[in-house]
Design a protein around this motif. Structure first.
Motif, PDB file in Angstrom:
ATOM      1  N   GLN A 341     -11.690  -1.093 -15.340  1.00 11.22           N
ATOM      2  CA  GLN A 341     -11.178  -0.143 -14.245  1.00 11.22           C
ATOM      3  C   GLN A 341     -10.679  -0.903 -13.248  1.00 11.22           C
ATOM      4  OE1 GLN A 341     -12.440   0.348 -10.926  1.00 11.22           O
ATOM      5  NE2 GLN A 341     -11.059   2.068 -10.488  1.00 11.22           N
ATOM      6  N   TYR A 342     -11.066  -2.046 -12.893  1.00 10.14           N
ATOM      7  CA  TYR A 342     -10.540  -2.920 -11.596  1.00 10.14           C
ATOM      8  C   TYR A 342      -9.391  -3.641 -12.216  1.00 10.14           C
ATOM      9  CZ  TYR A 342     -10.966  -5.922  -7.779  1.00 10.14           C
ATOM     10  OH  TYR A 342     -10.665  -6.682  -6.388  1.00 10.14           O
ATOM     11  N   VAL A 343      -9.488  -4.378 -13.332  1.00 13.15           N
ATOM     12  CA  VAL A 343      -8.323  -5.184 -13.757  1.00 13.15           C
ATOM     13  C   VAL A 343      -7.271  -4.184 -14.001  1.00 13.15           C
ATOM     14  CG1 VAL A 343      -7.640  -6.018 -16.008  1.00 13.15           C
ATOM     15  CG2 VAL A 343      -9.708  -6.960 -15.049  1.00 13.15           C
ATOM     16  N   ALA A 344      -7.299  -3.000 -14.630  1.00  9.92           N
ATOM     17  CA  ALA A 344      -6.116  -1.936 -14.845  1.00  9.92           C
ATOM     18  C   ALA A 344      -5.610  -1.479 -13.527  1.00  9.92           C
ATOM     19  CB  ALA A 344      -6.529  -0.811 -15.599  1.00  9.92           C
ATOM     20  N   LEU A 345      -6.402  -1.033 -12.787  1.00  8.51           N
ATOM     21  CA  LEU A 345      -5.788  -0.490 -11.105  1.00  8.51           C
ATOM     22  C   LEU A 345      -5.237  -1.616 -10.673  1.00  8.51           C
ATOM     23  CD1 LEU A 345      -5.658   1.900  -9.525  1.00  8.51           C
ATOM     24  CD2 LEU A 345      -7.787   1.256  -8.639  1.00  8.51           C
ATOM     25  N   ILE A 346      -5.666  -2.759 -10.337  1.00  5.92           N
ATOM     26  CA  ILE A 346      -5.498  -4.096  -9.516  1.00  5.92           C
ATOM     27  C   ILE A 346      -3.935  -4.509 -10.134  1.00  5.92           C
ATOM     28  CG2 ILE A 346      -5.889  -6.331  -8.756  1.00  5.92           C
ATOM     29  CD1 ILE A 346      -7.041  -3.832  -6.978  1.00  5.92           C
ATOM     30  N   SER A 347      -4.059  -4.640 -11.579  1.00 14.82           N
ATOM     31  CA  SER A 347      -2.862  -5.189 -12.106  1.00 14.82           C
ATOM     32  C   SER A 347      -1.591  -4.286 -11.859  1.00 14.82           C
ATOM     33  CB  SER A 347      -3.074  -5.276 -13.577  1.00 14.82           C
ATOM     34  OG  SER A 347      -4.002  -6.153 -13.925  1.00 14.82           O
ATOM     35  N   SER A 348      -1.895  -2.983 -11.867  1.00 14.23           N
ATOM     36  CA  SER A 348      -0.817  -2.016 -11.651  1.00 14.23           C
ATOM     37  C   SER A 348      -0.529  -2.370 -10.263  1.00 14.23           C
ATOM     38  CB  SER A 348      -1.414  -0.343 -11.717  1.00 14.23           C
ATOM     39  OG  SER A 348      -0.410   0.450 -11.376  1.00 14.23           O
ATOM     40  N   VAL A 349      -1.255  -2.270  -9.306  1.00 12.23           N
ATOM     41  CA  VAL A 349      -0.860  -2.733  -7.850  1.00 12.23           C
ATOM     42  C   VAL A 349       0.145  -3.863  -7.543  1.00 12.23           C
ATOM     43  CG1 VAL A 349      -1.756  -3.229  -5.720  1.00 12.23           C
ATOM     44  CG2 VAL A 349      -3.002  -1.329  -6.869  1.00 12.23           C
ATOM     45  N   PHE A 350      -0.440  -5.045  -8.432  1.00 13.11           N
ATOM     46  CA  PHE A 350       0.360  -6.236  -8.137  1.00 13.11           C
ATOM     47  C   PHE A 350       1.744  -6.164  -8.823  1.00 13.11           C
ATOM     48  CE2 PHE A 350      -3.670  -8.527  -6.913  1.00 13.11           C
ATOM     49  CZ  PHE A 350      -3.229  -9.636  -6.528  1.00 13.11           C
ATOM     50  N   VAL A 351       1.716  -5.401  -9.875  1.00 14.75           N
ATOM     51  CA  VAL A 351       3.126  -5.240 -10.519  1.00 14.75           C
ATOM     52  C   VAL A 351       3.957  -4.636  -9.619  1.00 14.75           C
ATOM     53  CG1 VAL A 351       4.395  -4.235 -12.515  1.00 14.75           C
ATOM     54  CG2 VAL A 351       2.233  -5.603 -12.987  1.00 14.75           C
ATOM     55  N   GLY A 352       3.430  -3.344  -9.096  1.00 12.23           N
ATOM     56  CA  GLY A 352       4.268  -2.637  -8.097  1.00 12.23           C
ATOM     57  C   GLY A 352       4.672  -3.425  -6.863  1.00 12.23           C
TER      58      GLY A 352
END
Length: 577
Positions: A341-352
């Motif tokens: 959950q953390y990896v997917a959410l934070i990776s989405s934030v980093f890409v954005g």
């Protein structure tokens, strides 16, 4: 016969010190598995494992002491993520001064390599050595690296500085979370961790804005000098404070070091390091167009990373609970689901965070400073949702609904942002970013879930594993996003603006002036070129949507757990039962 129950009760109280006393029989069954991880408390033989559970588990801070600790840790977390993003607007100036455009990939690559490779080992260090002083040692290394970058006289000198800073960073994010976790009880951690993580996310978003100001009006070197005074204040405050531990730890001594070294799984680290380095090098060389993705060099690096990873996993399985990443911890459903959950959410934030400024500069035509201002709706709404969800979890106890809400908000927000074009109105890009900010509800919850699921002795290892997964995956998905954006840009340029070379478009970067200089003033091709950039940005948003959707699914595995403090029965009542 009358003495037997009393003897059994004494044994249970010694072996099951941390469990719910009101459910003695079920707890005994569960602890049978956990005793493989920690020796019985009534074992009088000297233990080589260092820290043991004790009274420090409930030694929390309140009042001005807690406020001071949160301010110092929050400042360090802010500087940590500020340093991660501030370099983005300084790189063009640095490469011009050092005449080192081919080295640009290593400015971020050296930093990621150092921080990712050392990350798993830091959890072991925090487990056995005093948290505060271990954290300050890592922070000192980070400050030295920042100073080296600020005074660099050549590109290799600068890369060494980034490498040293990355070594320091490897123990800072999980160290910050561990310090806060030791200072407040579990039922309040969601709120206070949200404060610290919110401060870090603020640094991540405003980094390009501050970097643009320094680069444009002062010098790019202040992008690194700024870490020194802020860090000095935060470090001194933290050094003067008492930082409660989650477990009782033996006083630092050479004897402790000798006793702990066999528990650090050095051989496992030796196997892990080449796997991580080879994979990151393959991604770095491939995304930087140093080698083609199908070249023998890239393929060889991937194969080497795979073989090293297999050897590492086999060793970790053999090492058992001494491993730097114990399988007994990772197979816990709450642990791996929370990490996902953390990896997917934070990776989405980093890409954005990487591509939203490109949209505002390339498509909307604003400068680096104003593009940073345009990101404020996203970060401010995120901070509001972080604090609001933390406060509500403190009251109702259950974190799962907020983790699901965060993933849904990020998915819907990313989908709406993917509709942006050259003529998107101000109200739309502000409103969609506010919806995207709902992701703040779930940013801190993986830490809370893992610390609630693991025994106190494994808490630092769990947080370290979580931060490692986040750091490593963010590096991977940023490369994936870059590949998607680049290929979409090349294909779109060939189809819609055939008079412009795709190579010229890539060399122009993402700044407003550079892109508009590719076509004559007033040329109708400018509109087509802006559509190409806008479409490429929208394509990257699809990756953000996919990652956010994965976080929604993973959230359901984080456990329906009430983190509020439960009343405990007195030992006398248990003895009578």
């Amino acid at each position: 016969m009358a003495s037997e129950p009393s003897k059994l009760d004494i044994q249970l109280r010694d072996e099951v010190k941390e469990t719910d006393l009101s459910s003695r029989m079920s707890t005994t069954t569960e602890e049978a598995g956990e005793k493989q991880l920690e020796p019985p408390a009534n074992d009088t033989s000297p233990s080589p494992e260092g820290p043991q559970e004790g009274d420090a588990l409930s030694d929390y801070l309140t009042g001005y002491k807690l406020l001071t600790l949160l301010c110092s840790v929050g400042l360090i977390f802010f500087v940590l993520l500020l340093d991660n993003s501030i370099i983005s607007t300084a790189v063009p100036k640095i490469t011009s001064e050092f005449h080192s455009l081919p080295d640009v990939g290593w400015y971020a690559g050296a930093y990621q390599l150092a921080s990712s490779v050392l990350q798993p080992l830091t959890g072991k260090l925090y487990t056995y050595f005093p948290t505060k002083w271990t954290f300050l040692c890592f922070f000192f290394v980070f400050e030295v690296g920042s100073l080296l970058c600020a005074v660099a006289t050549s590109s290799p000198f600068f890369i060494v500085g980034r490498l040293v800073a990355g070594l320091g960073v490897s123990g800072l994010q999980n160290g910050s979370l561990t310090i806060v976790a030791g200072a407040v009880p579990l039922e309040k951690r969601a709120f206070y961790l949200g404060l610290v993580i919110g401060a870090g996310q603020l640094g991540l978003v405003i980094g390009p804005l501050i970097g643009g100001l320094f680069t444009q009006y002062v010098t790019w070197r202040w992008c690194f000098y700024i870490n020194l005074p802020i860090g000095a204040v935060a470090g001194v405050l933290l050094a003067l404070l008492r930082c409660p531990e989650q477990v009782v730890k033996a006083p630092f001594s050479l004897a402790l070091v000798r006793r702990v070294i066999p528990q650090l799984d050095i051989f496992g680290f030796i196997l892990f390091a080449p796997a991580a380095i080879l994979l990151l090098l393959a991604l770095q060389f491939g995304s930087g167009n140093t080698y083609a993705w199908d070249s023998s060099v890239i393929i060889g690096l991937f194969v080497g990373a795979g073989v090293s990873a297999i050897l590492f996993l086999l060793w970790e399985w053999k090492a058992g609970d001494v491993a730097i990443i114990p399988f007994s911890m990772v197979k816990n459903r709450i642990v791996w689901a929370s990490c996902l959950q953390y990896v997917a959410l934070i990776s989405s934030v980093f890409v954005g965070t990487q591509y939203l400024p490109i949209y505002f500069q390339a498509v909307k035509g604003v400068g680096p400073v104003l593009s940073g201002v345009y990101l404020l709706p996203s970060i401010l709404s995120q901070i509001i949702f972080v604090l609001g969800s933390g406060a509500l979890i403190t009251k109702i106890g259950y974190y799962l609904p907020f983790a699901v809400l965060a993933g849904i908000g990020a998915t819907i927000g990313s989908a709406l942002i993917s509709t942006w074009g050259p003529h998107t109105s101000t109200g739309m890009w502000i409103g969609y970013q506010v919806i995207y900010g709902i992701r703040g509800c779930g940013i801190q919850l993986a830490v809370v879930a893992i610390q609630n699921a693991l025994p106190a002795k494994q808490s630092q290892l769990g947080v370290s594993f979580l931060v490692f997964c986040q750091t490593f995956s963010a590096a991977v998905f940023v490369v994936v996003g870059n590949t998607i954006f680049t290929q979409s840009l090349i294909n779109g340029t060939i189809k819609q603006v055939p008079s412009i070379s795709p190579a010229d478009v890539l060399r122009a970067g993402g700044s407003a002036d550079a892109i508009r200089s590719l076509v004559p003033p007033g040329s109708p091709e400018l509109a087509a070129l802006l559509r190409v950039f806008s479409t490429s940005f929208d394509t990257v948003c699809y990756l953000m949507i996919a990652l956010a959707s994965i976080s929604v699914l993973a959230s359901f595995g984080m456990g329906w757990v009430d983190t509020r403090k439960k009343p405990q029965e007195k030992p006398e009542a248990i003895a009578e039962a």
